[in-house]
Design a protein around this motif. Structure first.
Motif, PDB file in Angstrom:
ATOM      1  N   GLU A  10      -0.688 -17.597  28.094  1.00  0.00           N
ATOM      2  CA  GLU A  10       0.692 -17.851  27.651  1.00  0.00           C
ATOM      3  C   GLU A  10       1.455 -16.539  27.506  1.00  0.00           C
ATOM      4  O   GLU A  10       2.610 -16.428  27.924  1.00  0.00           O
ATOM      5  N   GLU A  11       0.814 -15.542  26.916  1.00  0.00           N
ATOM      6  CA  GLU A  11       1.456 -14.233  26.753  1.00  0.00           C
ATOM      7  C   GLU A  11       1.737 -13.589  28.112  1.00  0.00           C
ATOM      8  O   GLU A  11       2.776 -12.957  28.295  1.00  0.00           O
ATOM      9  N   LYS A  14       4.814 -15.277  29.544  1.00  0.00           N
ATOM     10  CA  LYS A  14       6.019 -14.801  28.835  1.00  0.00           C
ATOM     11  C   LYS A  14       6.395 -13.399  29.305  1.00  0.00           C
ATOM     12  O   LYS A  14       7.568 -13.104  29.528  1.00  0.00           O
ATOM     13  N   ALA A  17       7.912 -13.475  32.792  1.00  0.00           N
ATOM     14  CA  ALA A  17       9.276 -14.009  32.760  1.00  0.00           C
ATOM     15  C   ALA A  17      10.249 -12.950  32.253  1.00  0.00           C
ATOM     16  O   ALA A  17      11.338 -12.763  32.803  1.00  0.00           O
ATOM     17  N   LEU A  18       9.852 -12.244  31.219  1.00  0.00           N
ATOM     18  CA  LEU A  18      10.696 -11.185  30.670  1.00  0.00           C
ATOM     19  C   LEU A  18      10.873 -10.055  31.677  1.00  0.00           C
ATOM     20  O   LEU A  18      11.982  -9.542  31.863  1.00  0.00           O
TER      21      LEU A  18
END
Length: 100
Positions: A10-11, A14, A17-18
């Motif tokens: 999940e990290e 994220k 995406a960032l």
């Protein structure tokens, strides 16, 4: 030391995406170049795309968005890996990709 594979994944999602925020135009350009390279070579890595679009070398964590190039339905991993030839990657193992 805490083990949490799902949390780690999940990290990672994220972070990717960032990293690709405000890079969508460049990311799509890299994908188009990747498609052209794949039609000629059959398999490529992110290093091949970086060379083809002539991305300048930068400091660590300034081009994390590059990992998102192959996050697209047109590409699939071959199951093969090669050592990165980018000096700052210290020979890290990277995937080879092909067109679906």
């Amino acid at each position: 030391l805490q083990m949490d594979l799902l949390g780690g994944l999940e990290e990672k999602a994220k972070g990717m995406a960032l990293a690709r925020m405000n890079k969508e135009e460049l990311l799509e350009h890299c994908r188009k170049v990747a498609v052209m390279l794949l039609k000629v070579r059959g398999t490529i890595s992110t290093d091949d795309v970086r060379r083809a679009v002539n991305l300048p070398p930068v400091g660590a964590n300034q081009q994390n968005w590059i990992g998102s190039i192959f996050k697209d339905s047109r590409f699939e991993p071959t199951g093969e890996f090669v050592a990165s030839t980018i000096k700052r990657n210290h020979g890290a193992v990277i995937r080879l990709w092909r067109l679906k």
